[in-house]
Design an enzyme around this catalytic site. Structure first.
Site, short mmCIF file in Angstrom:
data_model
loop_
_atom_site.label_atom_id
_atom_site.label_comp_id
_atom_site.label_asym_id
_atom_site.label_seq_id
_atom_site.Cartn_x
_atom_site.Cartn_y
_atom_site.Cartn_z
N ASP A 76 0.82 -1.21 0.00
CA ASP A 76 0.00 0.00 0.00
C ASP A 76 0.85 1.26 0.00
OD1 ASP A 76 0.86 -0.68 2.62
OD2 ASP A 76 -0.60 0.71 3.47
N GLU A 77 0.25 2.36 -0.39
CA GLU A 77 0.78 3.72 -0.26
C GLU A 77 2.20 3.86 -0.83
OE1 GLU A 77 -1.62 5.42 3.59
OE2 GLU A 77 0.13 4.14 4.01
#
Length: 521
Positions: A337-338
């Site tokens: 993620d991210e």
């Protein structure tokens, strides 16, 4: 399941349907049914006297099964300190049922599935039946909740009668994955603190502990072939504390403790982003937009592995190989993620390469919803958390774990004045965590698309298990009921009354919790 059984269960719960709107001074309304969380799929109160637990009661198993005997010992260990009764575990013929608690595996009961059970209480006996040991363990948790909260005491309690109401329960979970995540990377949690977290999962029939073992702020597990990951990467945490890490023996202790409670540990090593702690230890694989120095803040998105270097994949292979070897569960979570420091193409290249590494070491890949940018295998799990992009996994036959941040991120504040927690996903009161249906939450996602639900606890503001308990309780039981109970059986007014009755139990157990004004404590 017959309509008559369903109707009986519904009538038991209907007594709370006229509860007034909650206020900070709400008076707890009357509730006549058992205060069970999660509520069973089918429950019928039956006529007749309750079963009285006495000094003469024994726990009987019908076969020399080590697993059944171990579960019986769990029940005995729970009951002996509070009741003062000996409660011997016996393996004797069935004609000794009168006055006893009986545990039995029935392999031919296919309708009970892998985790279901039947619990029958009469004035003469208590019968717990399941197809698999996990079901018997869950039945024990139901029996535990049917007893007064004093049963949790470690001291003898003066009680004339320990009564269990006469009833019949046939129960099994809605979803196979009923999880909670604990972030031990932002703030480190000791082995004992993780075990305390596991204890609450077990009480509410949750079966997955997702351990977030690495992030920018800390690396929390020894990799023998890469020792600097722990010794250097594990040296600090958010705010600049001492940090810490688990030896592989520590990790195995956690895994065994979870296994004994029929909970699967899913390790997460977040990559290619959220990797600063690893990059400080091995800067030769760093391509971050900031210098690779120890980080104690909370910004995200700026760290990354160099995805074009073979040294990166050699490091990843060592990590996945060693953790997989000491993780009996079938899953390995790669995070994903991210990631803001890579191009779309670089990110896809990395995920697809790491997917093959995970599979080579005998595990199925799990990733946050961003991994759906890549081509996935049907056995992959995508964890939805912020958007509808997770639906892209369905084209590959993969399934979803539902973890919408505005519903089940347990690090979100309850109210603007909550001392702990964040609020970037919104405020999440108990009703917000309870009153939603995973199968209707996103367009294009139905019951068959979902393997289950999971409630993450990120630890930027959480320094110890007491703080963690404050944020997860009573929202964790709310998520547990979503994962276990059929949607048609769930009702907020019922839940708020039932969970209120658990507060005395938590007090005895020493569990910290938030006294939400939505709950009639």
């Amino acid at each position: 399941m017959s309509r008559m059984v369903l109707l009986s269960a519904t009538l038991v719960l209907a007594a709370c349907a006229t509860v007034p709107s909650p206020t900070p001074t709400a008076v707890r309304p009357a509730f006549t049914g058992p205060q069970l969380v999660p509520v069973p799929a089918s429950l019928t109160l039956t006529p007749g006297a309750p079963f009285d637990l006495t000094r003469a009661t024994s726990i009987v198993v019908d076969a020399a099964s080590p697993e059944v005997t171990a579960i019986a010992q769990v029940l005995g260990t729970l009951l002996r300190p509070s009741t003062g009764f000996p409660l011997a575990v016996l393996s004797t013929p069935a004609d000794t049922l009168a006055g006893n608690i009986y545990l039995r595996l029935a392999g031919d009961q296919a309708s009970l599935g892998e985790e279901g059970y039947a619990l029958t209480v009469t004035g003469k006996s208590v019968m717990l039946v399941a197809r698999r040991p996990a079901g018997l363990f869950h039945a024990v948790q139901t029996l535990r909740q049917l007893l007064p909260p004093d049963v949790e005491s470690h001291m003898g309690v003066e009680r004339a009668v320990w009564a269990i109401p006469a009833l019949s329960i046939v129960d099994q979970p809605r979803y196979a994955w009923r999880g909670a995540m604990l972030d031990v990377a932002r703030h480190f949690f000791t082995v004992r603190e993780v075990q305390q977290y596991i204890d609450l999962l077990a009480l509410y029939k949750m079966n997955v502990l997702h351990l977030h073992l690495s992030d920018d702020q800390g690396w929390r597990i020894v990799i023998n072939s890469r020792p600097k990951l722990a010794t250097i990467g594990g040296a600090t945490q958010v705010g600049g504390g001492a940090g810490g890490f688990y030896t592989q023996q520590d990790y195995q202790t956690i895994v065994r403790y979870a296994q004994e409670r029929y909970i699967t540990v899913v390790p997460e090593i977040d990559m290619p982003g959220h990797t600063n702690a690893a990059l400080v230890a091995y800067p030769e694989v760093a391509c971050s937009v900031r210098p690779t120095i120890l980080f104690t803040g909370t910004d995200v998105g700026w760290s990354t592995f160099c995805v074009d270097k073979e040294e990166t994949y050699a490091l990843v292979d060592d990590i996945v190989r060693e953790i997989s070897a000491i993780t009996p569960g079938p899953y390995f979570h790669i995070g994903g993620d991210e990631v803001q420091a890579l191009t779309h193409e670089q990110y896809i290249k990395f995920v697809e390469r790491v997917k093959t590494i995970v599979n080579r070491h005998g595990k199925k890949m799990v990733g946050w919803e961003e991994v759906t940018k890549a081509r996935l295998d049907p056995n992959t799990l995508a964890q939805q958390w912020k958007s509808d992009s997770a639906t892209a996994a369905l084209q590959y036959g993969a399934k979803l774990i539902m973890s919408p941040a505005n519903k089940v991120y347990l690090d979100m504040k309850y109210t603007p004045s909550t001392e702990l927690g964040l609020k970037w996903a919104g405020l999440v009161e108990v009703r917000d965590a309870y009153d939603w249906d995973p199968a209707t939450y996103m367009i294009g996602v139905n019951e068959a698309s979902i393997i289950g639900v999971e409630a993450p606890l990120w630890s930027e503001t959480v320094r110890n298990i007491t703080a963690a308990q404050y944020l997860i309780m009573p929202r964790l039981p709310a998520v547990a009921e979503i994962g276990w109970t059929p949607q048609s059986m769930r009702n907020w007014e019922s839940f708020r009354v039932r969970v209120a009755a658990h507060a005395p139990r938590w007090n005895i157990l020493g569990v910290n919790y938030y006294r939400s004004p939505q709950i009639p404590w």
